[in-house]
Write an enzyme that holds these catalytic residues in place. Structure first.
Site, PDB file in Angstrom:
ATOM      1  N   TYR A 101       0.795  -1.226   0.000  1.00 42.34           N
ATOM      2  CA  TYR A 101       0.000   0.000   0.000  1.00 42.34           C
ATOM      3  C   TYR A 101       0.834   1.286   0.000  1.00 42.34           C
ATOM      4  CZ  TYR A 101      -3.733  -3.222   1.205  1.00 42.34           C
ATOM      5  OH  TYR A 101      -4.626  -4.255   1.176  1.00 42.34           O
ATOM      6  N   PRO A 114     -11.490  -0.585  -2.029  1.00 44.00           N
ATOM      7  CA  PRO A 114     -12.680  -1.312  -2.480  1.00 44.00           C
ATOM      8  C   PRO A 114     -13.967  -0.538  -2.168  1.00 44.00           C
ATOM      9  CG  PRO A 114     -11.285  -2.681  -1.065  1.00 44.00           C
ATOM     10  CD  PRO A 114     -10.837  -1.271  -0.908  1.00 44.00           C
ATOM     11  N   SER A 479      -5.963 -15.353   4.572  1.00 43.88           N
ATOM     12  CA  SER A 479      -5.792 -14.671   5.843  1.00 43.88           C
ATOM     13  C   SER A 479      -4.653 -15.295   6.658  1.00 43.88           C
ATOM     14  CB  SER A 479      -7.104 -14.780   6.620  1.00 43.88           C
ATOM     15  OG  SER A 479      -6.915 -14.324   7.917  1.00 43.88           O
ATOM     16  N   SER A 577     -10.140 -12.317  -4.796  1.00 45.73           N
ATOM     17  CA  SER A 577     -10.361 -12.352  -3.364  1.00 45.73           C
ATOM     18  C   SER A 577     -11.776 -12.819  -3.059  1.00 45.73           C
ATOM     19  CB  SER A 577     -10.173 -10.934  -2.831  1.00 45.73           C
ATOM     20  OG  SER A 577     -10.069 -10.974  -1.469  1.00 45.73           O
ATOM     21  N   GLN A 578     -11.856 -13.721  -2.076  1.00 38.14           N
ATOM     22  CA  GLN A 578     -13.193 -14.110  -1.618  1.00 38.14           C
ATOM     23  C   GLN A 578     -13.605 -13.162  -0.497  1.00 38.14           C
ATOM     24  OE1 GLN A 578     -15.437 -17.434   1.013  1.00 38.14           O
ATOM     25  NE2 GLN A 578     -13.837 -18.294  -0.273  1.00 38.14           N
TER      26      GLN A 578
HETATM   27  N1  COA Z   1     -15.713 -30.980   0.802  1.00 35.81           N
HETATM   28  C1  COA Z   1     -16.820 -30.435   1.349  1.00 35.81           C
HETATM   29  N2  COA Z   1     -16.858 -29.205   1.899  1.00 35.81           N
HETATM   30  C2  COA Z   1     -15.728 -28.479   1.906  1.00 35.81           C
HETATM   31  C3  COA Z   1     -14.534 -28.992   1.348  1.00 35.81           C
HETATM   32  C4  COA Z   1     -14.561 -30.301   0.780  1.00 35.81           C
HETATM   33  N3  COA Z   1     -13.486 -30.843   0.235  1.00 35.81           N
HETATM   34  N4  COA Z   1     -13.563 -28.070   1.500  1.00 35.81           N
HETATM   35  C5  COA Z   1     -14.124 -27.007   2.116  1.00 35.81           C
HETATM   36  N5  COA Z   1     -15.430 -27.264   2.375  1.00 35.81           N
HETATM   37  C6  COA Z   1     -16.407 -26.412   3.075  1.00 35.81           C
HETATM   38  C7  COA Z   1     -15.782 -25.758   4.289  1.00 35.81           C
HETATM   39  O1  COA Z   1     -15.862 -26.593   5.409  1.00 35.81           O
HETATM   40  C8  COA Z   1     -16.634 -24.506   4.423  1.00 35.81           C
HETATM   41  O2  COA Z   1     -17.847 -24.862   5.044  1.00 35.81           O
HETATM   42  P1  COA Z   1     -18.798 -23.755   5.760  1.00 35.81           P
HETATM   43  O3  COA Z   1     -19.426 -22.938   4.671  1.00 35.81           O
HETATM   44  O4  COA Z   1     -19.790 -24.593   6.458  1.00 35.81           O
HETATM   45  O5  COA Z   1     -17.914 -22.970   6.665  1.00 35.81           O
HETATM   46  C9  COA Z   1     -16.934 -24.127   2.998  1.00 35.81           C
HETATM   47  O6  COA Z   1     -16.770 -25.327   2.234  1.00 35.81           O
HETATM   48  C10 COA Z   1     -16.008 -23.074   2.463  1.00 35.81           C
HETATM   49  O7  COA Z   1     -14.677 -23.539   2.452  1.00 35.81           O
HETATM   50  P2  COA Z   1     -13.691 -23.136   1.272  1.00 35.81           P
HETATM   51  O8  COA Z   1     -14.465 -22.724   0.084  1.00 35.81           O
HETATM   52  O9  COA Z   1     -12.676 -24.191   1.085  1.00 35.81           O
HETATM   53  O10 COA Z   1     -12.997 -21.836   1.696  1.00 35.81           O
HETATM   54  P3  COA Z   1     -12.732 -21.161   3.064  1.00 35.81           P
HETATM   55  O11 COA Z   1     -14.006 -20.638   3.624  1.00 35.81           O
HETATM   56  O12 COA Z   1     -11.882 -22.027   3.897  1.00 35.81           O
HETATM   57  O13 COA Z   1     -11.909 -19.892   2.547  1.00 35.81           O
HETATM   58  C11 COA Z   1      -9.953 -18.672   2.102  1.00 35.81           C
HETATM   59  C12 COA Z   1     -10.630 -20.027   2.019  1.00 35.81           C
HETATM   60  C13 COA Z   1      -8.532 -18.808   1.652  1.00 35.81           C
HETATM   61  C14 COA Z   1     -10.686 -17.674   1.180  1.00 35.81           C
HETATM   62  C15 COA Z   1     -10.056 -18.166   3.573  1.00 35.81           C
HETATM   63  O14 COA Z   1      -9.385 -19.058   4.429  1.00 35.81           O
HETATM   64  C16 COA Z   1      -9.441 -16.827   3.771  1.00 35.81           C
HETATM   65  O15 COA Z   1      -8.261 -16.696   4.035  1.00 35.81           O
HETATM   66  N6  COA Z   1     -10.260 -15.750   3.688  1.00 35.81           N
HETATM   67  C17 COA Z   1      -9.797 -14.416   3.847  1.00 35.81           C
HETATM   68  C18 COA Z   1      -9.675 -13.790   2.499  1.00 35.81           C
HETATM   69  C19 COA Z   1      -9.547 -12.303   2.616  1.00 35.81           C
HETATM   70  O16 COA Z   1      -8.806 -11.798   3.430  1.00 35.81           O
HETATM   71  N7  COA Z   1     -10.340 -11.594   1.802  1.00 35.81           N
HETATM   72  C20 COA Z   1     -10.440 -10.185   1.871  1.00 35.81           C
HETATM   73  C21 COA Z   1      -9.380  -9.506   1.086  1.00 35.81           C
HETATM   74  S1  COA Z   1      -9.683  -7.776   1.074  1.00 35.81           S
END
Ligand code: COA
Length: 714
Positions: A101, A114, A479, A577-578
């Site tokens: 940044y 954003p 994260s 980004s998610q």
């Molecule tokens: N089979 C079935 N379900 C699964 C699975 C699999 N193989 N792998 C994951 N899932 C499920 C998870 O348990 C989770 O369930 P929930 O909705 O009940 O909590 C869901 O699917 C989502 O998981 P997934 O899609 O793998 O992603 P996550 O939520 O773990 O997110 C990241 C991954 C990297 C995006 C997250 O850890 C992160 O770091 N987020 C922050 C990003 C950020 O900072 N964004 C802002 C930037 S400005």
């Protein structure tokens, strides 16, 4: 030109990692580890591989081996980094902030800050805007009570590696930060509470004019009725006021130019006072004018992201302030935030608190004759025993909100003109598309035993490959809040395995079963990169640390960092980004390089909202084409899963596509039949954007070989 001493800065504290006093919950978290050197170097070579030619790869490999050899520069820098890490709360924090940044010179608008769209509000009379704004301010102050008591409940990780406690520090910066432009590097500061009392005012911008609104008077929070009346006064004063120069536009330009303009502004005491009030305020509230009667996802996103230009709402902003809430007279509401203090996830939590607050205390109650004397919820002040933040009964004689004055010299006028031209150019150049992909949401990959996030990331890789026949350096935020002062590291989705899979998806000769095997491998690679980043073993922060360490000890920069592929891997053509929300609110942002795409996605159970951005003047990117190709990629992936893994599900018969708020029912139709261009795999859009892909609709009922339901992917 050297950096001028800044009188305002004497009242501000720099926010670096060592300036934050971590609270006990933060201290209880582990410190960010320094990953092993060889692990990072191996990871780096894997990232370079799909992005360069064989020859380039061999050259890079030699440089990496030289760097990583026993007794080489790498080992020496690693040792120094390990020593340095022991002296810091978070060893990468300050370097990362600078790199991500503070040293960036591009304008904050579109390139960094954003925007976030709130659910559309229905305003039927002009005062509705004021009512909503009054309730919103009250909700923010309610949240601030919790922040001031440092009493936010600890977040625990969900999804992958669920259950671990997360660092909360970035929440506490949302209302205490300000980004000051610098000639070569900006500074993130907060008011120094040992010198100055806590701020008790917000800034309201209305018709490009800035007003100071005290939200705490005599130790009491203003009631919604008083806030409403004060906002009404501001509205009247802004409407009756003299023509005012759009000073806020200064913050919308190049950072160095704005820094120079600010130095000039500061020469005058009136300006110094105005800047001081803005820089120290709790947040900025932008009372916008409606843009158009057709409030689609796209028009709302544009208003939040950039304000639509100097003749519209862009001057009604102050982009250096962390939180700017936007309430337009036509019911468009949302925010734009300066990204350096916090990730979107903290902002989303705040927004969900606010939207809940407004749901429980409907805004149209404010100042109605039959409204309850004491609104329903004043929870946080009572719960956290904050006397100062208790909401007051109506105070009859409130002072009028003060309009900030400016004295602009010819030089400042010159900067204003340049900034205006530059922001208008970038807004005209912005190509933003919003797609609600409603054929399935995150429940589909889950039902296939796949990570929804991995699924979406690979869809983005396939999309890019369909359009450009190659993969590009990709950033996905992961994260690192499992560690003290953790922010994010990068998940490198453009893996060798992803490359093998997208090639197979775009080849006529690969069988579906083999495609699925490659898909599983790509998902596994994606999961490994994700886990590595979440566990603080990310490659990007480590390489940055080694490079910064080399600069810090003043040694000649090792070849690995001056190598062209190093630059290439750090130019994120896909910046993704998610940002999940539980409500119908969403975030959007711009690309980070000229030929790039910004891809922000918000997976819900039954749909995924994508905000896809690019720049129009780049011949190599096109958001509309990307949107269409992404939809096809997601369709293709689902078809593959349904054919190879499981029999087709009835839910797949519902064909609904929504792009930029334009909803099309497409039962049984493919994109071609909808009049949308199709992208056969491996065909660059320049070549033949309208060639029809083999119809897959017949395949909906086809039953492929049913693989073992227990997928081996993760
Ligand atoms: N089979 C079935 N379900 C699964 C699975 C699999 N193989 N792998 C994951 N899932 C499920 C998870 O348990 C989770 O369930 P929930 O909705 O009940 O909590 C869901 O699917 C989502 O998981 P997934 O899609 O793998 O992603 P996550 O939520 O773990 O997110 C990241 C991954 C990297 C995006 C997250 O850890 C992160 O770091 N987020 C922050 C990003 C950020 O900072 N964004 C802002 C930037 S400005």
């Amino acid at each position: 030109m050297s950096q001028m001493p800044d009188v305002n800065m004497t009242r501000m504290k720099r926010q670096g990692s060592e300036d934050v006093v971590p609270c006990s919950t933060t201290q209880a978290l582990p410190k960010l580890p320094v990953p092993p050197l060889q692990q990072t170097l191996e990871g780096y070579l894997k990232v370079v591989r799909p992005l360069v030619s064989d020859d380039e790869y061999e050259q890079t490999k030699r440089k990496v081996e030289e760097f990583g050899k026993s007794g080489g520069d790498g080992e020496m820098l690693q040792e120094k980094l390990l020593e340095y890490a022991q002296t810091k709360v978070n060893w990468v924090y300050d370097w990362w902030m600078d790199d991500m940044y503070l040293t960036a010179r591009l304008p904050l608008v579109i390139n960094s800050s954003p925007g976030m769209v709130f659910p559309k509000q229905i305003f039927t009379e002009p005062s509705d805007q004021l009512r909503f704004a009054a309730r919103l301010i009250s909700g923010i102050m309610d949240y601030k009570v919790i922040l001031d008591a440092r009493a936010l409940p600890i977040d625990y990780a969900r999804g992958q590696l669920a259950g671990q406690p997360l660092c909360m520090e970035q929440y506490y910066r949302l209302f205490s930060s300000y980004r000051v432009p610098g000639l070569t590097r900006d500074m993130l500061v907060s008011p120094d509470s040992s010198v100055m009392p806590e701020p008790e005012h917000i800034i309201v911008v209305c018709k490009n004019q800035f007003f100071v609104l005290d939200v705490i008077i005599n130790f009491k929070r203003l009631s919604e009725a008083d806030l409403f009346n004060q906002l009404k006064r501001i509205m009247q004063a802004a409407t009756a006021g003299d023509r005012c120069e759009p000073v806020g536009l200064l913050t919308a330009g190049d950072r160095t130019e704005w820094a120079k303009a600010r130095i000039k502004l500061m020469e005058d005491s009136t300006n110094r006072d105005s800047l001081d009030m803005i820089e120290r305020c709790i947040f900025v509230l932008c009372m916008d004018e409606g843009v158009c009667c057709d409030k689609t996802d796209l028009t709302l996103a544009c208003q939040m992201l950039h304000g639509n230009g100097s003749h519209s709402n862009t001057p009604n902003r102050w982009f250096d302030k962390t939180m700017q809430f936007i309430v337009a007279d036509d019911g468009a509401c949302g925010l734009v935030y300066e990204h350096s203090p916090s990730e979107g996830v903290a902002v989303v939590q705040l927004v969900e608190h606010l939207l809940n607050y407004i749901r429980v205390n409907p805004w149209n109650d404010v100042c109605q004759r039959d409204s309850p004397a004491i609104p329903h919820a004043c929870h946080s002040s009572q719960k956290y025993g904050s006397k100062k933040m208790l909401r007051a009964q109506s105070i009859c004689e409130l002072p009028y909100p003060r309009r900030l004055r400016w004295k602009l010299s010819p030089e400042v006028f010159h900067y204003l003109k340049t900034s205006r031209e530059s922001v208008d150019r970038s807004i005209a150049n912005m190509d933003l598309h919003i797609m609600r992909y409603t054929r399935s949401g995150k429940s589909f990959p889950k039902s296939q035993n796949m990570s929804p996030d991995g699924f979406v990331q690979l869809a983005l890789q396939l999309t890019y490959f369909k359009l450009h026949k190659r993969l590009v350096s990709t950033y996905e935020s992961a994260s690192t809040r499992r560690f003290q002062l953790g922010r994010v590291d990068n998940i490198r989705a453009a893996s060798i395995e992803a490359h093998n899979w997208v090639q197979a998806m775009c080849s006529d000769t690969v069988e579906d079963y083999d495609r699925m095997e490659l898909f599983k491998k790509a998902l596994k690679a994606q999961r490994n990169f994700t886990l590595q980043a979440l566990k603080g073993q990310g490659m990007d922060c480590h390489l940055l640390g080694l490079k910064e360490m080399a600069a810090m000890i003043d040694m000649p920069m090792p070849d690995i960092f001056t190598d062209e592929p190093f630059d290439l891997t750090n130019k994120f053509v896909l910046s993704t980004s998610q940002v999940p929300t539980t409500m119908d609110a969403f975030m959007c942002y711009g690309p980070v390089v000229n030929n790039g795409y910004g891809a922000c996605y918000n997976p819900h159970d039954d749909y995924i909202l994508f905000c896809l951005s690019s720049f129009k003047d780049c011949g190599d990117s096109d958001s509309e084409m990307f949107t269409i190709a992404l939809r096809q990629a997601l369709d293709d992936m689902q078809h593959l899963c349904l054919k190879v893994n499981h029999p087709p599900s009835p839910v797949m018969d519902l064909r609904k596509v929504e792009i930029n708020g334009d909803s099309k029912m497409a039962n049984g139709l493919d994109g071609h039949q909808l009049g949308l261009p199709m992208f056969p795999c491996g065909m660059a859009r320049e070549n033949n954007p309208t060639r029809k892909q083999n119809s897959r609709d017949d395949d909906d009922t086809a039953r492929g070989p049913i693989a073992d339901g227990a997928m081996a992917q993760t």
